[in-house]
Scaffold this motif. Sequence first.
Motif, PDB file in Angstrom:
ATOM      1  N   ALA A   1       2.046   9.376 -15.313  1.00 31.29           N
ATOM      2  CA  ALA A   1       3.393   9.479 -16.691  1.00 31.29           C
ATOM      3  C   ALA A   1       3.669   8.645 -18.042  1.00 31.29           C
ATOM      4  O   ALA A   1       3.980   9.705 -18.559  1.00 31.29           O
ATOM      5  CB  ALA A   1       5.014   9.678 -16.083  1.00 31.29           C
ATOM      6  N   GLY A   2       3.624   7.458 -17.514  1.00 30.85           N
ATOM      7  CA  GLY A   2       3.485   6.596 -18.935  1.00 30.85           C
ATOM      8  C   GLY A   2       2.582   7.504 -19.868  1.00 30.85           C
ATOM      9  O   GLY A   2       2.513   6.972 -20.213  1.00 30.85           O
ATOM     10  N   GLN A   3       1.075   7.739 -18.898  1.00 36.73           N
ATOM     11  CA  GLN A   3       0.118   7.855 -19.667  1.00 36.73           C
ATOM     12  C   GLN A   3       0.305   9.052 -20.729  1.00 36.73           C
ATOM     13  O   GLN A   3      -0.030   9.353 -21.922  1.00 36.73           O
ATOM     14  CB  GLN A   3      -1.141   7.605 -19.390  1.00 36.73           C
ATOM     15  CG  GLN A   3      -2.057   6.635 -18.908  1.00 36.73           C
ATOM     16  CD  GLN A   3      -2.706   6.122 -17.858  1.00 36.73           C
ATOM     17  OE1 GLN A   3      -3.097   7.132 -16.769  1.00 36.73           O
ATOM     18  NE2 GLN A   3      -4.145   6.212 -18.422  1.00 36.73           N
ATOM     19  N   ILE A   4       0.858  10.211 -19.974  1.00 37.61           N
ATOM     20  CA  ILE A   4       0.976  11.345 -20.178  1.00 37.61           C
ATOM     21  C   ILE A   4       1.806  11.586 -21.494  1.00 37.61           C
ATOM     22  O   ILE A   4       2.082  11.883 -22.994  1.00 37.61           O
ATOM     23  CB  ILE A   4       1.611  12.360 -19.222  1.00 37.61           C
ATOM     24  CG1 ILE A   4       0.565  13.113 -17.817  1.00 37.61           C
ATOM     25  CG2 ILE A   4       2.276  13.325 -19.533  1.00 37.61           C
ATOM     26  CD1 ILE A   4       0.723  13.485 -16.851  1.00 37.61           C
ATOM     27  N   ALA A   5       3.056  10.241 -21.174  1.00 35.42           N
ATOM     28  CA  ALA A   5       4.325  10.291 -22.318  1.00 35.42           C
ATOM     29  C   ALA A   5       4.339  10.650 -23.608  1.00 35.42           C
ATOM     30  O   ALA A   5       4.356  10.262 -24.889  1.00 35.42           O
ATOM     31  CB  ALA A   5       5.484   9.491 -21.706  1.00 35.42           C
TER      32      ALA A   5
ATOM     33  N   VAL B   1       0.815  -1.198   0.156  1.00 34.00           N
ATOM     34  CA  VAL B   1       0.336   0.020   0.216  1.00 34.00           C
ATOM     35  C   VAL B   1       0.905   1.222  -0.059  1.00 34.00           C
ATOM     36  O   VAL B   1       0.515   2.019  -0.589  1.00 34.00           O
ATOM     37  CB  VAL B   1      -0.976  -0.153   1.111  1.00 34.00           C
ATOM     38  CG1 VAL B   1      -1.972   1.064   1.198  1.00 34.00           C
ATOM     39  CG2 VAL B   1      -2.094  -1.472   1.076  1.00 34.00           C
ATOM     40  N   MET B   2       2.231   0.961   0.184  1.00 35.76           N
ATOM     41  CA  MET B   2       3.010   2.802   0.645  1.00 35.76           C
ATOM     42  C   MET B   2       3.516   2.399  -0.322  1.00 35.76           C
ATOM     43  O   MET B   2       4.055   4.079  -0.765  1.00 35.76           O
ATOM     44  CB  MET B   2       3.603   2.041   1.445  1.00 35.76           C
ATOM     45  CG  MET B   2       3.647   2.860   3.502  1.00 35.76           C
ATOM     46  SD  MET B   2       4.873   2.227   4.747  1.00 35.76           S
ATOM     47  CE  MET B   2       4.238   2.137   6.233  1.00 35.76           C
ATOM     48  N   ASP B   3       3.443   1.977  -1.242  1.00 35.70           N
ATOM     49  CA  ASP B   3       4.596   1.932  -2.853  1.00 35.70           C
ATOM     50  C   ASP B   3       3.474   2.222  -3.883  1.00 35.70           C
ATOM     51  O   ASP B   3       3.922   3.039  -4.826  1.00 35.70           O
ATOM     52  CB  ASP B   3       4.585   0.191  -3.165  1.00 35.70           C
ATOM     53  CG  ASP B   3       5.529   0.357  -4.535  1.00 35.70           C
ATOM     54  OD1 ASP B   3       6.324   1.467  -4.869  1.00 35.70           O
ATOM     55  OD2 ASP B   3       5.338  -0.170  -5.453  1.00 35.70           O
ATOM     56  N   TYR B   4       2.265   2.421  -3.351  1.00 32.51           N
ATOM     57  CA  TYR B   4       1.124   2.766  -4.274  1.00 32.51           C
ATOM     58  C   TYR B   4       1.432   4.006  -5.127  1.00 32.51           C
ATOM     59  O   TYR B   4       1.231   4.801  -6.154  1.00 32.51           O
ATOM     60  CB  TYR B   4      -1.169   2.886  -3.689  1.00 32.51           C
ATOM     61  CG  TYR B   4      -1.269   1.522  -3.465  1.00 32.51           C
ATOM     62  CD1 TYR B   4      -0.439   0.376  -4.761  1.00 32.51           C
ATOM     63  CD2 TYR B   4      -2.485   1.088  -3.526  1.00 32.51           C
ATOM     64  CE1 TYR B   4      -1.421  -0.622  -5.159  1.00 32.51           C
ATOM     65  CE2 TYR B   4      -3.156   0.167  -3.571  1.00 32.51           C
ATOM     66  CZ  TYR B   4      -2.362  -0.872  -4.104  1.00 32.51           C
ATOM     67  OH  TYR B   4      -2.922  -2.310  -4.248  1.00 32.51           O
ATOM     68  N   PRO B   5       1.921   5.557  -4.088  1.00 35.16           N
ATOM     69  CA  PRO B   5       1.999   6.456  -4.702  1.00 35.16           C
ATOM     70  C   PRO B   5       3.008   6.573  -5.649  1.00 35.16           C
ATOM     71  O   PRO B   5       2.669   7.277  -7.173  1.00 35.16           O
ATOM     72  CB  PRO B   5       2.152   7.126  -3.567  1.00 35.16           C
ATOM     73  CG  PRO B   5       1.447   6.453  -2.149  1.00 35.16           C
ATOM     74  CD  PRO B   5       1.889   5.290  -2.651  1.00 35.16           C
ATOM     75  N   ARG B   6       3.905   6.315  -5.611  1.00 32.60           N
ATOM     76  CA  ARG B   6       5.418   5.713  -6.534  1.00 32.60           C
ATOM     77  C   ARG B   6       4.774   4.469  -8.283  1.00 32.60           C
ATOM     78  O   ARG B   6       4.800   5.694  -9.262  1.00 32.60           O
ATOM     79  CB  ARG B   6       5.902   5.343  -5.517  1.00 32.60           C
ATOM     80  CG  ARG B   6       7.283   4.893  -7.227  1.00 32.60           C
ATOM     81  CD  ARG B   6       8.202   3.460  -7.068  1.00 32.60           C
ATOM     82  NE  ARG B   6       7.287   2.557  -6.832  1.00 32.60           N
ATOM     83  CZ  ARG B   6       7.160   1.707  -7.929  1.00 32.60           C
ATOM     84  NH1 ARG B   6       7.204   2.281  -8.967  1.00 32.60           N
ATOM     85  NH2 ARG B   6       6.257   0.402  -7.562  1.00 32.60           N
ATOM     86  N   TRP B   7       4.122   4.034  -7.158  1.00 33.91           N
ATOM     87  CA  TRP B   7       3.499   2.899  -8.615  1.00 33.91           C
ATOM     88  C   TRP B   7       2.565   4.009 -10.152  1.00 33.91           C
ATOM     89  O   TRP B   7       2.077   3.968 -10.996  1.00 33.91           O
ATOM     90  CB  TRP B   7       2.168   1.656  -8.386  1.00 33.91           C
ATOM     91  CG  TRP B   7       2.333   1.264  -9.337  1.00 33.91           C
ATOM     92  CD1 TRP B   7       2.123   0.118  -9.989  1.00 33.91           C
ATOM     93  CD2 TRP B   7       0.772   1.630 -10.072  1.00 33.91           C
ATOM     94  NE1 TRP B   7       1.804  -0.198 -11.160  1.00 33.91           N
ATOM     95  CE2 TRP B   7       0.556   0.092 -11.082  1.00 33.91           C
ATOM     96  CE3 TRP B   7      -0.588   1.772  -9.691  1.00 33.91           C
ATOM     97  CZ2 TRP B   7      -0.606   0.221 -11.469  1.00 33.91           C
ATOM     98  CZ3 TRP B   7      -1.601   2.152 -10.042  1.00 33.91           C
ATOM     99  CH2 TRP B   7      -1.799   1.357 -10.976  1.00 33.91           C
TER     100      TRP B   7
END
Length: 101
Positions: free
Chosen positions: A85-89, A73-79
Amino acid sequence: MITGEKSQEGGEGDWEKLGAARQQWDSIEKCEKAAEQNFEKLYAVMRECPDARLKETVWLPYDGGRDFTIEEVMDYPRWNCNYHAGQIAYMQTLYGDKKMT
C-alpha cells in the motif's frame, strides 16, 4: 509454515503452475474474490493453530536469514499489505497526486 506441514502448492518449482492460475485473475473483481478465498483459508489455519506453537520457529531467508516465530509468520500478510500500500501511495505521488484524503 503455520501448520508445520510442507505446502502442497506454491513451493519451489511450482512457479509455472501458480503463474498459469493467476492469469485467470484478469479483473479487479476476480482478484478480490481470489484474495477473499485465500484469506479465509489463512484465517482458518490461524484460528486452528494452538497457542503453544506461537513461539516455535521456522528458518526463513528474510532479514538476512533467521528463525522467525510462528507468531511473526502470522503477521506477514498484514506487513505485506501495508508495504505494498505504501508503494502504491508513493507511485501516486509520482503521477502528481499529492492531495491527502
